[in-house]
Scaffold this active site. Structure first.
Site, short mmCIF file in Angstrom:
data_model
loop_
_atom_site.label_atom_id
_atom_site.label_comp_id
_atom_site.label_asym_id
_atom_site.label_seq_id
_atom_site.Cartn_x
_atom_site.Cartn_y
_atom_site.Cartn_z
N ARG A 171 -13.04 4.48 5.86
CA ARG A 171 -12.08 5.35 5.38
C ARG A 171 -12.27 6.17 4.33
NH1 ARG A 171 -6.62 4.20 6.26
NH2 ARG A 171 -7.11 2.05 6.58
N CYS B 64 8.07 11.39 23.22
CA CYS B 64 9.44 10.81 23.66
C CYS B 64 9.65 9.54 22.79
CB CYS B 64 9.63 10.60 24.98
SG CYS B 64 9.13 12.17 26.08
N TYR C 278 -9.43 7.06 11.20
CA TYR C 278 -8.16 6.45 11.99
C TYR C 278 -7.15 7.39 12.64
CZ TYR C 278 -10.73 2.62 9.65
OH TYR C 278 -12.01 1.73 9.29
#
Ligand SMILES: *Cc1c(COP(=O)(O)O)cnc(C)c1O
Length: 483
Positions: free
Chosen positions: A331, A403, A433
Site C-alpha cells: 500500500r 444495485c 487494493y
C-alpha cells in the site's frame, strides 16, 4: 479551521473540513503528481484528467509511474540508511497484491525491489514481466502443489511457508526436482495492528502462520516444530529465516516493534537449541498511508529509525550476528501513486430528517472498482476535477451505480453546489487494493490502468474491458437459441 467547523454540516464527521478554496488539492492526499492547470482541471504529472478520460474512458485508474517509483525508492533508501550502520543488509519486496501488472512489476524491480507474490497468478505476472526468479517470493496460507511447483521451477528466491503440512509438501516437491527450496517460516507473533491501534495477544485465532505458543505444556510451539521439520529435511529445504506480517494500514509504531522483538526472541531460541543463527528476518508490510485529512501517516524514515534503535538494543544483548532484514510494503508504494477518475451522472438530494439534507452524487463505477469502502468501511475523499466552481461547497456522498445501497465511494466530502452530470471527479489514493480487488459486479467492464510514464506520456498498462471481453467466457453468448 475552527471557523470551518462551525459552518460544517450536521451530518458531516468532525474531522471533515469545509474547503475554503474551491481549487484546493490537500497535499496530504494529493501528493506531488497532482496540480490544477490554468483552466482549473486537475492534472496528473502534467496531463489533464479530462484528456485521460476522453482518450481512455471513464472510470479510469490513473497511476503516476514517477510517484510509484519514487515511493519504492524511498522505502528502500529509508531502511538502508537506518539499518546499514548496524551492519544489517536490507531487502525490500513489493507486495504485488496491492497492484500488479507487468509494467508495475518492472518499475519495482528497476528501483531495486523484489516482488512478493501470493498466488500462481501473481507469480505468473511477475515472471511474464521478466522478473528474475531469485527476486520473487511466494506467500500464501494455502499454496497448491501446482503453485509450489511453479515457484520451484522458476527458482524463486524464497517460499514463505505457513504451516507444518506445507513443510512436508514443499520438501517432497523439492526432492522430486533434486533441488533445495529456500524457506522462510511465517510466524504469528501475537500482534495485530491496523490503522491507529495495535493489540498484542498471547494466542492466535487466525488462518495465517505458525504460532509462537505451544498448544500444551512441554510441547514445542508450531513455529519451533516447523524449524525442526525444516532442519530435519535440509536435503530438500534451506531454512533462511523467519517472517511475520502483522496487518495493514498501520500507523502505530508499537505493533512493528513488538512483533520484531518476538521474532528476534525466536531467533535466539533457535540459536540456543540448534546452534544456528538464522540469517534473515522479514518484518512484512503494512505501512499506512493517508486516505483523507483525518489520517496522519508516519514518515517511513521514522518507522525505519525506530526499528533501527530497537534492533541496536536487541543486538547488544545477543551473541548472534545481525540478521538481514526484509520488508514487504504494498500500500505504501502503490496507494498514493494512483487515483480514480469518475464521471458524474445522477445528482440527488434527500432529506434525512426535517431540515437536514444529504446530496448523493452518483458516478459511473463504484464498489466494482473500489471495494474498500464496502469491505473495510474505508474512507476516501474526492474533488471536482474538470473545473473549479464558484459555488459554495455542499456536503455530498459519492456513490456508485451498483444495485446495493452500501455502494459508496466517498462517504462524506464537500463538493461544489453545482456539480452536475458530465463533471469529472478524482478520488485520490486508489492505487492499492482497488484495481486488484475489482470485479464485474452488475457486469460492469473493469476499468483499465493508465500510467503517466516518467517521460510524461500516458499509456494503458492494462486495457479497459470491453463488452466483448465480458461475453467472451460465456459459451452461450450469441448461440442460436431457436433450434
Ligand atoms: C498484504 C501483505 C503485505 C503488504 O501489506 P501492505 O499493507 O500493502 O503493505 C506484505 N506481506 C504480506 C505477507 C501480506 O499479506
Amino acid at each position: 479551521m475552527s471557523e470551518d467547523t462551525v459552518t460544517g454540516h450536521p451530518l458531516a464527521p468532525a474531522w471533515l473540513r469545509v474547503p475554503h478554496d474551491a481549487a484546493e488539492l490537500d497535499p496530504a492526499v494529493f501528493t506531488g503528481q497532482y496540480a490544477r492547470d490554468a483552466s482549473g482541471c486537475v492534472t496528473v504529472d502534467g496531463i489533464p484528467v479530462t484528456e485521460l478520460a476522453q482518450r481512455h474512458g471513464s472510470p479510469a485508474y490513473v497511476v503516476s509511474e514517477r510517484t510509484f517509483r519514487s515511493r519504492a525508492r524511498r522505502v528502500r533508501e529509508a531502511f538502508d540508511a537506518a539499518l546499514e550502520p548496524l551492519g544489517v543488509q536490507v531487502a525490500v519486496y513489493y507486495a504485488s497484491k496491492a497492484l500488479l501488472c507487468t509494467s508495475v512489476a518492472r518499475w519495482a524491480v528497476a528501483e531495486g525491489l523484489g516482488i512478493d507474490t501470493a498466488s500462481g497468478g501473481e507469480l505468473a505476472v511477475a515472471l511474464a514481466a521478466g522478473v528474475p526468479g531469485e527476486r520473487i517470493a511466494l506467500h500464501g496460507n494455502n499454496k497448491s502443489a501446482e503453485e509450489l511447483s511453479a515457484a520451484l521451477d522458476a527458482g524463486v528466491g524464497r517460499i514463505v511457508v505457513d504451516s507444518l503440512p506445507e513443510v512436508e509438501l514443499l520438501a517432497t516437491l523439492a526432492r522430486q526436482r533434486g533441488t533445495r527450496a529456500p524457506v522462510m517460516l511465517r510466524v504469528t507473533p501475537g500482534v495485530h495492528a491496523s490503522t491507529h491501534e495495535f493489540i498484542a495477544t498471547a494466542h492466535e485465532d487466525q488462518k495465517f502462520g505458525l504460532s509462537l505458543h505451544a498448544a500444551a505444556d512441554g510441547e514445542d510451539s508450531p513455529a519451533l516444530q516447523a524449524v525442526a521439520a525444516c532442519l530435519a529435511q535440509d536435503d530438500a529445504l534451506e531454512l533462511r529465516g523467519l517472517h511475520c506480517h502483522i496487518g495493514s494500514q498501520i500507523f502505530a509504531a508499537e505493533g512493528f516493534a513488538q512483533a520484531a522483538e518476538r521474532v528476534l526472541a525466536l531467533r535466539e531460541t533457535v540459536a540456543g537449541r540448534w546452534g544456528l543463527a538464522l540469517p534473515e528476518i522479514d518484518l512484512g508490510g503494512g505501512h499506512g498511508v493517508a486516505y483523507t485529512a483525518a489520517d496522519s501517516a508516519r514518515e517511513i524514515t521514522d518507522i525505519a529509525g525506530d526499528l533501527a534503535s530497537l534492533l541496536a538494543k536487541a543486538l547488544e544483548t545477543s551473541q548472534l550476528p545481525a540478521p538481514h532484514l526484509s520488508f514487504e510494503p504494498g500500500r505504501y508504494i502503490a496507494g498514493p501513486s494512483g487515483c480514480t477518475v469518475y464521471t458524474v451522472g445522477t445528482v440527488k438530494t434527500v432529506t434525512v430528517s426535517p431540515g437536514v439534507q444529504r446530496r448523493y452524487v452518483s458516478v459511473d463505477g463504484g464498489m466494482s472498482d473500489n471495494a474498500r469502502p464496502v469491505l473495510y468501511d474505508a474512507d476516501y475523499t474526492a474533488v471536482l476535477a474538470n473545473r473549479v466552481s464558484p459555488e459554495a461547497p455542499v456536503l455530498s456522498r459519492v456513490v456508485g451505480k451498483h444495485c446495493e445501497s452500501g455502494d459508496v465511494v466517498v462517504k462524506d466530502v464537500y463538493l461544489p453546489g453545482d456539480v452536475h452530470r458530465g463533471d469529472l471527479l478524482v478520488v485520490p489514493v486508489t492505487g492499492a487494493y482497488c484495481w486488484s480487488l475489482s470485479s464485474n459486479y452488475n457486469w460492469l467492464p473493469r476499468p483499465g490502468i493508465v500510467a503517466v510514464g516518467e517521460d510524461g506520456v500516458p499509456r494503458e498498462i492494462v486495457r479497459r474491458e470491453s463488452m466483448a471481453d465480458l461475453l467472451a467466457r460465456d459459451p452461450g453468448a450469441g448461440a442460436d437459441t431457436t433450434s
